[in-house]
Each structure stands twice: as structure tokens, then as C-alpha cells.
Design a protein around this motif. Sequence first.
Motif: not given
Length: 843
Positions: A39-44, A108-112, A140-141, A368-376
Motif C-alpha cells: 500500500v502506498q501514500q504519496i504526501l504532497d 510516478e515512476r519512482i512510486a510505481a 513528495r514523500l 504544509r500537507l497539500a494533498a495525499v494520494t494513495g494506492h491500495d
Amino acid sequence: MSASKPAGLQDILPLSPLQEGLYFLSTFDEPAAVDVYSVQQILDLTGPLDADRLRAAAAALLDRHPNLRAAFRPRKTGEPVQLIPAKVTQAWTFADLTGVSPAEAEVERIAAEDRGRRFDLGKPPLLRWTLVRLADNAHRLVMTGHHILLDGWSAPLLVRDLLALYAGTPLPAPRPYRDYLAWLTAQDRATGRAAWRQALDGVTEPTLVAPADPTRRPVVPAVVGTHLDAGTTAAVTALTRRLGVTLNTVVQAAWALLVGGLTGRDDVVFGATVSGRPAQLTGVEDMVGLFINTLPVRVRVRRDDTWTSLLDRVQREQAALLDHQYLSLAEIQRQAGIGALFDTLTVFESYPLDEEGIAAGQGASGLRLAAVTGHDATHYPLTLTVVPDMSLTFGLEYRPDLFTAETAAGILDRLTALLRALATDPSARLSTVDLLLPGERAGLARWNSTAHPVAAASVVDVFLERVAASPDVPAVVFGSQSLTYNELADRVDVLARRLVGMGAGPERVVAVVLPRSMDSVVAWLAVLRAGAVYLPVDVDLPADRIAFMLADADAAVVLRSVPTSGDVPLVELPVVSSRQAAYVLYTSGSTGKPKGVVVEHGAVVNFFEHHRREIFERLTDNRIRVGLSAALSFDTSWEGVLWLLAGHELHLFDDETRRDPALLAGYVARNGIDFLDVTPSLADRLVAEGLLDNPPAILALGGEAAGSALWTAVRDADNVTGVNLYGPTEATVDTLMAWIGDSATPLVGRPIANTRAHVLDGALRQVPVGVAGELYIAGTPLARGYLGRPGLTAERFVADPFGGPGGRMYRTGDVVRWTAGGSLEYVGRSDDQVKIRGFRIEL
Ligand code: AMP
Ligand code: MG
């Protein structure tokens, strides 16, 4: 448990139910397969960022929550435990993309890539971080973890903690995950098991939207989404208050109807992910770890249910199980005793997205946390996610190897349509609610618009016309004998007069009990010419079976040989009408005792005209040679006679030839047979004898399901056009037809002229395209019914709710589904009837 704790090991803990499930899934998984449980979360993150400080904060998270350091290993007994080391080395990567363009694609490539890197459950930490710098104040974290550590509820808590640790905001000590594991151990499992046994009592089959396949590997799911409009959402919400049910119950009831519709079941089981956080555990809502559990939801839809009665029942049944949600799915399934119970899942997402808490924790750090996107991820064929809001949001994750995006979107459309129907009339009976979308209903109607004018003629009219048109060409060949149309007509005429003299006439049965010969064809046509009802009887049948048929059909004449001498009565042959019975055929069917199917001339002529137009004339302008291999007591033998009526040369194979594939293939090649109609099992053997090396121009298959190997072989062969013909005796020989060249996989095709095919569920509702249901046939081809069996006739020939008043439809017992292109695919039988070499047998 801690007696032999090695140095550096802080704790040894049992697994929670879902941890157990995930652990076992991971042991089945091949190492190379994608790990759908990453599972993955990307913090902006915006604003100035101190990378070292963030790294230290992430490390502190692992100190704060010991369960995030867990490793999962089997004991000697095989039973897994989680080992909590006192320390783990933090997995942290930094990537500087300053100046890289396009940076987003690179993130996106790094995250994938990170998602694709499998965790080894034995090697902690099962949580890793990649900090990506895009610009000075833009980062991005990427946080990637194994699902076995934490659930969706925990993810925002973790983000909150991380940002607070970074800002140096003090946090209260968390309640440790081990408290929850201790709570689990203290539960009375026997009571839990009993509750589930009762809840699942009587479930005899799993509810599967995709065929069970133990070799299926997890894949990354694809997803489609939709919203329920705000008005309907408000109406549904108001209804939940009025009825005292939860929104979750509403969604589960609708999903049950939908999955029931897709699988043709009214006892439906699907999975639901529950938060699994026991209310008895104080502070549980602030704990980090894997609490969620996947549990079966069983919903029985009753014939007289309304929306309200169903919602009420689902709410009560689920409430009774609330205290027993801690058992593992495996343990619950053992209570039902039939293995996997379901393959769809519902997830009601109501995470504590504590934005204020997060903001407070960030303090004055400037970050500041601007957005969170996740992969489930999931391995279920379908997973429905529900996000409650002003406008209910639905996501449907689907396995792209099992469903198309279009099908998945269609499923969501049906779900929202169901909820709109609920909002409109909650007191409606569910038997009136179908799953069709408006466009679909029109599509089904279009595929069934087969009306075509047909002459009000009898088979006799067609025969006499044919004789007049081509009197002197060969009509029938049997071995070394052959007859022209005129010769055939003369013989038919003589025998017909004799039959009338013996008592044959309209609606009176003449049984033809002759060995296969030229006389068989003469007798066939003569019975019709006499205006009587033709009953072909196989001479090889046991005497008592023959006696039964003759008595049951009340045969006026039994023809055991064709007289060759003696006076021919000077009687006038009758005019035969299209409404007269043409033949009665006995079939074993699915009710044991053989039954005589009575078919009228009009139905045969409709079938004749359709085939003449759509097969004969489409394929050839010439006279061709047609081989008839079927037993004459089998209605498919009409196929041969039709070609004769259309002016082609009929070769009636003798018994020796038709029973020996090598002889038959040889005959076809030697005599230049252009058309052959055989069962797929005979075709398989003929193909093995080289039929396709020198094939007939047209090869018709019918009588049983054609396998894909045969289908492909015919499709790929040169110089042959293949056609698949489907039809029960009760609907006059062939009712559906598919050109083999038009489809890569076997189909039974489309209804012929003046024929309608309905694919229905148990409540006689039309099922959506792609969904298996029982085939009902309506229109001109329907037989009158079963001779002398009004009860049985009423059972199988039922009122047609889609036709005009008084219309009937025949219930075939065949399970089929519509393809998107409007053709039917054969799935199987709904009963025990089997076919052996084309003959119906009830087991
Ligand atoms: P009968 O009444 O002997 O013609 O048998 C009719 C039954 O045979 C149907 O109800 C089907 O179960 C099966 N059948 C006939 N033709 C086909 C076909 N082309 N594909 C699959 N099954 C068929
Ligand atoms: Mg048939």
C-alpha cells in the motif's frame, strides 16, 4: 511465549485475523508476482523542508509504534508469529528531481517502482520512505508499506504523527497494538463460531462473479468510479433515518441484489471489510495497525421482499454479528464448510481524515500537507468502495483480466440505478426491480426484432411447389438408389392414398417404424401428404419403448413396411393447413417419461423459409448435394428434408456409413457432399478422419455444445463455411444460428425469423448482457406442447411477459448469456439433462 526471546527482540506477538489471512496469501504467492498488498501514500508537501529532520521524524514513528517494526515468520509448527525487534534500520531514500522535467512523471515512476518491489515479510521494516525533491519548497514523500502492518484507517493517523514529530509537537503516548492482540485472545471464540455457523446455515454454494480458479494470481486492479447525485443521496439518507438502518446496510442490500443478478442467485454472499476496532478498547480509534477484517455478508432475497423488508432484515442480521467480527475469514469459512464463499468485496470508507488534527500537529514548522494520494490493492475480482458524502461516491476496483472497463462501469451504473429505484419507491417489490439499464432494454428488444413475413403454407405445399419446379432432377439418393422429384412425388402419392385408406388424416398419428432406407423418405413425406401427423420411430429401440410411444401417441396407423402391391384407394388427398400438426417427436427430456412434442406445419415452414433465405441462398446459387447423417427420430433430420424441399439433392446415409466416421468422411469426399449437418461429437471424429482436408462447402454443427477446439478448426479450415445451429425439439429444430466465421469463440448465435430469445433469472426478469440466465424461446417456432400432457406443457410453455397477450414462451433449461454484439453464448444446463451423441438423456 517470551521464554526464548533472542537478544534485540522486544516482543513476540500473535497475528490478528486479517494479518493471518495476508500472511497465508503471501506464502501462496509466487515470488515474482506483483504484490498487491503493497500500500502506498504519496504526501504532497509544500513549504521549506528539512530533509534530515523529516527522516528523523519517520524513524521516530517506528520507535513510537513497535508494531511497525514487525517481522512475520513461521514457528516450527508453521503457525506464524510477529517478531518485534527493539530496533530496525530505517528504509529511507532521497531523490533530487530539481530541474528534471517532467518531474511528475518521474515521481510516478519512482512510486510505481517502489510499489512493485516486494516486501519479504520476514525482513523488517515493512515500511519504507522515498523523499523526492521537486524544487526548494516542493516535495513528495512516498510511503510504501505492506498491508499486513496497517489499514486504511491507520494511514492518516500515521501522517498526523509524522508531521507532529517533524514539528516537534508533543504527542500523547499511543495505546500499543499488542493491547488489541491481547483483547483478541481473550474473546470467546466458541460463541463467535456458533454465531457464524448460524448466519451461514444453508449456504450451499459460493457466490462467484468469476469462475473459481485456484491458479489465478493477484494482479494490480483497475478502477472505475461514479457518484450518486446529491438529490438521491439525500433521499436515501432520509430513508435510512426513517427506517432506522445504516447507509452501509443500504449499500449492502443493493450490492446483494446486484451480485445476485449478476450470478443468478437469491442467496448471496459477498465480503465486507469492517474496521475491526472494538469499541470496548479505549483509545482504539487512535491506534495504528491492522485492525480491519474481511467478513462474509449473507443476504437472502425472498420472492415477496420489498426494499424495506430486505433492508430491515439485512440490518438485523448484521447487527447480530457485530460482536463476532474478530474471527478470521478462514475460521468463519470453516464454519460454512464449502471453502471460499465469495469473490466480491465491499469497503465502506469512513476513515478519520482528521484535517484539524493534522493541521494542529504541523504547528509552526512551515511545512504544509497539500494533498495525499494513495494506492491500495485487492485480489478480488470486484471490490466496491463507498465514500459517504453529500453525494455518495463509489469506486469499483476490478481485475482487468476478468472484466473490461465498460463492464465495470456498467456494474456501477446498475448500482446507482438500483439506489435511485429505492429512493423512488422503497415499498416496491424486488421481483419487479431488474438490473437492466434503459439502453440495454432497447438493445435486447432490437436483437429480438426478428419479425419476417412467412407464407401461411404447409410442408406439403412447399413439396408440391418444388416438384413442379424441378421434376426431373435427382431428389434423393440412398446407396445405389436414386429418385427424381417426380418419381419421389409418385411414390409419395401412392403411399399417401394407402395411408388415408388405412385411417390416416388430420391430427391422426401415423407411426413410421421402418429401417433407414429410401422408403423412410417416401413414408415421411407420404404421412404429411395424407394430412396426418408423422411419428418417426427408431426400429432399434427396445420393443416396450416402441409400444409405449405407439400407445401414448394413439397411432392410427403403424407403418412397418411400405406395401409394393395391391390396390391404391381412389381417395382424394386433403389440403393441409399450416395450423395442422406435422409431426410428433418423442424426447426423453428432463422429466423421465418420454414425451411427444407436437409441431405444426407453420413452424416447419417458418424454419424452412428462414434457412432457405439465410443459409441456402446466401451460400449457393447452385444445386448442391446434402448429406443426412442424423437418426430420423431426431428432429435435426428435418434439416436434410428442408434442403430437399429447397431443390437440392439429399443423400441419406445408410446406418453403416453414418455410424462409422471413416466411412462417412470417405462418402463425403467421394460423392462431393456440399453440406453436412452433424453433432460436434461426430464432427470431432470426422475431423480426426480428415474431413477438413477435403471438406463439404458448408458444415453445420448442432445438437450439443461445440467445443472451442472444433470451432477454431472449422473457422481456420479453408473451403468450408461453418454454422452452429441450436434448438430444442420443443421449438422446431433450430431456433438460434451462429456463423462460425463470425466469432473466435463458440456461440449459439441469434434467434431465427419470428423467434425471440429471452435470457431470464429465477423471477423471469431479463438479465443484463454478459450475465448468465435461462433461455426462454418465444414466437412462431414453438411447438403446440406435449401430446396428452397438459400439466407438463403448462410447466414448460409459460406465459410470455414480453410478448402480446396470450403469448407463450418455452423454458429450455439451457443457460446462456448475451454477448455485447447481440449473440448468445451457451453456458450449460440448469438441470441434469445431458446429451449423448446428440440425444437428450435425463440423469
Ligand atoms: P433436442 O431437443 O434433442 O434438439 O435437444 C435440445 C438441447 O440440445 C438443447 O436444449 C441444448 O441443451 C442442446 N443443444 C442443441 N443444439 C445445441 C447447440 N448448438 N449448442 C449447444 N447445445 C445445443
Ligand atoms: Mg435440436
